[in-house]
Motif scaffolding. Structure first.
Motif: not given
Length: 175
Positions: A43, A61-64, A80-84, A86, A105
């Motif tokens: 992303s 990456s920023g979202d996972g 997944p990654r949350t609130d990280c 970009h 996160r």
């Protein structure tokens, strides 16, 4: 300016590269210098890490975190990654390759089973107030017993993962 991320497979066969702020990770054959297949999509910027056995390439990456089989470069599971934001996420593997540490996160590092992406444990990371720590360095000690987390470039935390597992095993919760 641009900065880069690179990882070399344990057998020195592959080089994986990502760059800030461009999305995508490229894999190169070290012997020939040729790109292998298509750019692996992300992303936003991707931070590549190979597992010690060379079976996995994980790209944060920023979202996972996307896990790829190095045999054919097919995508496997995703964490997944949350609130990280970009910013790309670094990953670390135990020397035996059975556990990966990833930032899931802000202020939270998860221990993951690379075989299926399942979460084994969550470690809270102490950071300074209003810091959004989502990308500090992660390293396991050579014996795999401890995880070193460098948060916000100022704080270092050391988790005794082996002792944590022993405590969990005592109550039948070991992974």
């Amino acid at each position: 300016g641009n900065s880069g991320y690179a990882a070399i497979s344990p057998d020195n066969r592959w080089l994986a590269t990502g760059s800030w702020p461009q999305p995508g990770v490229n894999v190169w054959d070290v012997r020939t210098g040729e790109q292998v297949g298509n750019t692996l999509p992300t992303s936003n910027s991707g931070h590549p890490t190979f597992s010690p056995d060379g079976r996995w390439l994980v790209i944060g990456s920023g979202d996972g975190y996307q896990f790829y089989h190095t045999d054919g470069w097919k995508p496997a599971h995703r964490v997944p990654r949350t609130d990280c934001g970009h910013f790309p996420g670094p990953a670390a593997f135990t020397p035996d390759g059975k556990t990966a540490a990833v930032w899931t996160r802000p202020g939270q590092v998860s221990l993951i089973d690379p075989a299926d992406g399942s979460e084994l444990a969550v470690l809270p990371v102490t950071a300074r107030s209003d810091s959004i720590d989502t990308q500090g360095e992660l390293r396991f000690t050579p014996d795999g017993r401890k995880l070193v987390v460098v948060a916000d470039a100022r704080r270092i935390q050391v988790w005794n993962v082996a002792a944590l597992r022993e405590q969990l095993a005592a109550v039948d919760l070991d992974w």
